[in-house]
Design an enzyme around this catalytic site. Structure first.
Site, PDB file in Angstrom:
ATOM      1  CG  HIS B 158      -1.974  -0.966   1.229  1.00  0.00           C
ATOM      2  ND1 HIS B 158      -3.059  -0.841   0.418  1.00  0.00           N
ATOM      3  CD2 HIS B 158      -2.137  -2.119   1.909  1.00  0.00           C
ATOM      4  CE1 HIS B 158      -3.856  -1.873   0.588  1.00  0.00           C
ATOM      5  NE2 HIS B 158      -3.318  -2.665   1.487  1.00  0.00           N
ATOM      6  CB  CYS B 220      -2.289   3.767  -4.309  1.00  0.00           C
ATOM      7  SG  CYS B 220      -3.525   2.501  -4.044  1.00  0.00           S
TER       8      CYS B 220
END
Lengths: 645, 319
Positions: B158, B220
């Site tokens: 992440h 991301c």
């Protein structure tokens, strides 16, 4: 730099005038205080209006927002469900056995033994637990059955409880059996044992009775004891419980799954659990979801409209009005449960141990769903609960569910009660200030007759002077009323009262209305130079009630809202009687307040019974709250109008 | 006299031979290809927990590809922050799949995870890259590269704007990685090289820790992670631009979670068409990026890389 300071000084001089700045400040403050004081009735009116109108606006279709899943770990509705007709067949077989047990009036022990036998045959360790409660003159007995399916590959530090009570929640435990709920749990146990993907222990509980069985089980599980409960210790241990699902399936088939979530003392589970089960049911299993068992008449045309018949047709067909009615029904039910601190199902007993729990209620219908759909919903929901890595903490704990998939955050509804409380606070402070001043009209010196008449009318000087406010007597009165309330509670929860509730209700009503009346005779009136006792009593009463509402609002909003409605206007506008007013009028005013305070003894004996039962068995503090806090407050307001000022 | 002539003849023959060999040899060493002699890979999955199954599948998928194309286990540092295969929630215990067809078990035979569980920390990652490890750290956990090593770093987890989350409790920033790579470029490593004159001497050899470095990241806002590199010979690519999320590709309905990320899925799919002798170039790989399929905009950073991407083979880094 110097020039800037010069300019600033000139601006300040212009705005604030010349002269001593301190004097000017004091003048300003005095002017502000005067304006506030003169505007107090208006401020009060404004706060009351906004507060009450806000409460009425809560069910409006313009407010609220959609529910969503906040905890990322849950991942609801992502799994295939393999619960199929074989498992349904097994559930049918178990149901047939249970019906036989019911038909031959088997005892609790026999039913529990049957459940234990089913679990043991599957290889899941199971035991029974006998319990008994001494409550309000009766003894409640029962036997729970529970089984612990240990997690095959994990350490079993956490557990999920899957439960079904023997009595369904229909009619708040009116005796309808929950046979199919019990069958589902037993068949689920067999099915779930085949999988090794459980990271938490699964604890299956078939609790006896409606709420009493689970109360005994879950209290013993957490090592808590009650003085009036005797329960066998649990010989099978498991881990910390994070989530629990309770199954209630009274009818033959169902059309919707109703979600019940209210817990004891107004606690609610984390909304994520509700949202996950709702999503799974709707998308994975195809079973529509309801809040409680409220089927929307807009979807089921054969149901009567929620709006009364005398409503004009144009309004009745207005979608906003219909939405308002649907939401209002949901909110009303939620307020009803939470204000009374009552649990709307067995799940409500778990919240006190920080377990998020709901009841899946299969709303009885001729409808399309049965064991098949329910099993699939439960399988997927349990897989979702299995994914959790920590207690549910992300989503909301304070909310109003206004519709399936719609809720209101605390900021949308809480201020309404707080505003009413604030209005009461301002009133109380106003009364306190008022009580401290007395005005007298001083006549000017004698002069010529004719001139005097003119001068007399013009030069009548209104003089204000402070006066002493008696504090001890009103506080003693308040304490005495609260002690009276405690006595009332003791009597209401005694077995004498429960023997003949209606009769004794009237007796208590008359007695406890009369006691303050009698005692008020012995209250010495304060001297004329001091403030009157009722005035100060009213101030204290209002301030105390305001604090009560504000504090309760953040614990249990529906209770605070109910208090705001019941106490707001009556307490604020408690008329203080001038000394010359006749006794009958004062007694009449007092009687009105006494009815507001104690009328429930006469008019709602069933509610009294339920509240006392909840206190005795489940330790819900609604009954003591009403007796020890609410009744004295209203009686104090009654005394304000009774005592001569 | 004759001996002298014979010697001269011998010498000239030797010279000729050397000359003859020199050309192809010079050609071999002098062609515009990579000048690396060994390949290393550092594959990092930085997130733990069951719902991050796809990050572990990403890393394991890349691991399998890299091994298939020829990098041995001794040259691979695999860091997995959690154990998805043995998680009690795994319906297929001991297996990690990256597609819902479940045809390929990535956790099958012969997996060597070097840093597992809580050992995957920012500190350990940077120590591995820079070589500043404790003396007690075993060889399998060290990045023993030299100045002729091509290093492939793959990271997944992440992330956000110029950071990557490690283990739910800490983050590594783009600046940290850029500085670590810079250290690799400047790092002088002690090499035990006994010289002929002094067999017991240690000779300090100045050599960098990589020849060329290929950095790939799938999170991301991944492209922000390579925006801070400033060392030469670094080629970087990421899965999404700033303010853009990277999406998972596929959910498996028996495992119950997403099993692979979009970007990594398409990269691995392309890599399936590569074998050890493939002449496909990095430009070919980057040409297959399709933002419509990947649902994010992958990026490439070639400015620090000396060679043209059309001359750089995929197997320069992956095999």
């Amino acid at each position: 730099m110097g020039k800037v300071q010069d300019v600033l000084r000139k601006v300040k001089q212009k705005l604030r005038g010349d002269g001593n700045p301190t004097v000017a400040k004091i003048r300003r403050q005095r002017a502000l205080r005067d304006r506030l004081w003169r505007g107090l009735p208006f401020i009060r009116l404004l706060l009351f209006t906004v507060g009450y109108v806000w409460m009425l606006v809560i069910p409006s279709s313009q407010l609220g927002q959609g529910t969503y899943i906040d905890e990322n770990a849950l991942q609801p509705g992502q799994v295939n469900m393999y619960w199929n007709w074989e498992e349904v067949h097994r559930a049918d077989q178990i149901l047939a056995d249970l019906e036989q047990l019911r038909d031959r009036n088997a005892t609790s022990d026999e039913i529990a033994q049957y459940s234990v036998a089913v679990f043991e045959k599957l290889g899941i360790p199971a035991r029974t637990q006998r319990y008994s409660f001494d409550a309000v003159g009766q003894v409640i007995n029962g036997t729970n059955a529970y089984a612990v399916l240990q997690s095959p590959r994990a350490s079993g530090t956490e557990a999920i409880i899957i439960s079904a009570s023997w009595l369904s929640r229909t009619g708040e435990g009116d005796g309808t059996l929950n046979l199919r709920g019990v069958s589902t749990v037993l068949a689920l146990a067999e099915y779930l044992k085949k999988y090794s993907l459980w990271a938490k222990d699964l604890v299956f509980v078939i609790s006896d009775g409606y709420l009493d069985g689970m109360q005994a089980f879950i209290s013993t599980y957490h090592g808590e004891s009650q003085s009036n409960m005797r329960a066998e210790p649990l010989s099978l241990q498991s881990g910390v419980v994070w989530t629990a699902l309770n199954i209630d399936y009274p009818g033959h088939s169902f059309s919707h799954l109703g979600l019940f979530f209210d817990g004891l003392n107004g606690r609610l589970p984390n909304q994520d659990l509700l949202n996950s089960v709702s999503l799974i049911s709707r998308h994975s299993a195809g079973v529509p979801i309801l809040i409680y068992d409220h089927i929307d008449p807009r979807e089921a045309r054969n149901l009567p409209s929620l709006l009364p018949s005398w409503f004009p047709k144009a309004l009745k067909e207005n979608p906003d009005v219909q939405e308002y009615a649907a939401r209002a029904r949901n909110i009303y039910r939620q307020v009803n449960y939470q204000a009374r601190g009552a649990a709307s199902g067995v799940h409500g007993l778990f919240h006190q141990f920080r377990i998020d729990a709901i009841t899946l209620f299969a709303v009885p219908a001729n409808g399309p769903h049965g064991f098949h759909a329910l099993g699939r919903v439960l399988e997927s929901s349990l897989r979702t609960c299995n994914n959790l890595l920590e207690r549910l903490h992300a989503s909301f704990f304070f909310y109003l569910l206004v519709g399936p998939g719609l809720f209101m955050k605390i900021g949308s509804y809480l201020p309404s009660a707080i505003l009413v409380g604030t209005a009461m606070l301002f009133s109380g402070l106003g009364e306190w200030i008022n009580a401290g001043w007395i005005h007298s009209i001083a006549q000017p010196a004698q002069g010529d007759h004719e001139e005097n008449k003119k001068v007399a009318t013009q030069a009548a000087v209104v003089k204000w002077r402070t006066r002493h406010r008696p504090v001890l007597q009103p506080i003693v009165i308040m304490v005495l009323t609260h002690l009276l309330g405690a006595l009332l509670f003791f009597l209401v929860s005694s077995s004498w009262f429960s023997a003949r509730r209606t009769m004794n209700g009237i007796v208590l009503f008359l007695a406890f209305s009369a006691i303050p009346l009698a005692l008020s005779q012995v209250v010495p009136p304060s001297p004329a130079s001091h403030a009157s006792i009722p005035a100060v009593l009213k101030a204290f009463n209002l301030c105390f009630a305001s604090a009560l509402i504000s504090i309760t609002a953040v614990l249990n909003f529906p209770l605070a809202a109910t208090l705001a409605v019941l106490l707001g206007l009556p307490l604020t506008f408690a008329p203080t009687s001038p000394p010359a007013s006749p006794v009958p009028s004062r007694v009449a005013k007092y009687a009105a307040y006494a009815t507001l305070a104690l009328g429930w003894l006469v008019f709602c004996p069933e509610e009294v019974r339920k509240a006392v039962w909840n206190w005795e068995v489940l330790r819900v503090w609604f009954a003591p709250f009403v007796c020890v806090v609410y009744v004295p407050l209203v009686l104090q307001a009654g005394l304000v109008s009774l005592l001569p000022s | 006299m004759l001996t002298l002539f014979r010697l001269a003849f011998l010498a000239s023959c030797l010279l000729y031979l050397v000359q003859a060999q020199a050309e192809p040899v010079a050609e071999f060493f002098g062609r515009q290809g990579s000048s690396h002699t060994n390949n290393w890979a550092v594959l990092v999955c930085s997130s733990r927990y069951w719902f991050n199954y796809r990050h572990m599948a990403n890393a394991l998928g890349m691991y399998r590809t890299v091994k298939r194309l020829g990098i041995p286990d001794s040259n691979i540092i695999l860091m997995l922050a959690d154990d998805a295969a043995c998680n009690p929630r795994n319906k297929f215990p001991g297996c990690v799949y990256s597609s819902s067809a479940k045809t390929l078990d990535l956790y099958g035979d012969n997996i060597e995870v070097d840093y597992r569980g809580y050992e995957v920390t920012v500190e350990n990652f940077l120590r591995v890259l820079t070589g500043r490890v404790e003396p007690s750290v075993p060889r399998s956990k060290r990045l023993l590269t030299d100045d002729r090593s091509n290093v492939f770093i793959y990271m997944t987890g992440h992330g956000g704007n110029e950071f990557l989350k490690f283990q739910d409790s800490e983050e590594i920033s783009a600046f940290d990685i850029a500085d670590a790579v810079a250290q690799m470029w400047e790092k002088k490593r002690q090499v035990y090289l006994p010289s002929l004159s002094a067999p017991t001497d240690r000779v300090l050899n100045a050599c960098t820790r990589y020849n060329e470095l290929f950095f790939m990241i799938d999170t991301c806002q991944a492209n922000t992670m390579y925006s801070k590199f400033y060392s030469p010979n670094v080629l970087a690519t990421g899965s999404s631009v700033i303010h853009e999320n990277s999406y998972s590709h596929e959910n498996d309905r028996d495992i119950g979670v997403a099993v692979i990320d979009s970007y990594t899925h398409y990269v691995l799919e392309y890599m399936e068409s590569i074998n050890k002798t493939s002449q496909a170039t990095m430009q070919d790989l980057f040409d297959t990026y399709d933002p419509a399929k990947i649902h994010s905009h992958p990026g490439v950073r070639p400015d620090l890389f000396p060679r043209s991407l059309r001359d750089t083979l995929v197997t320069d880094f992956f095999g």
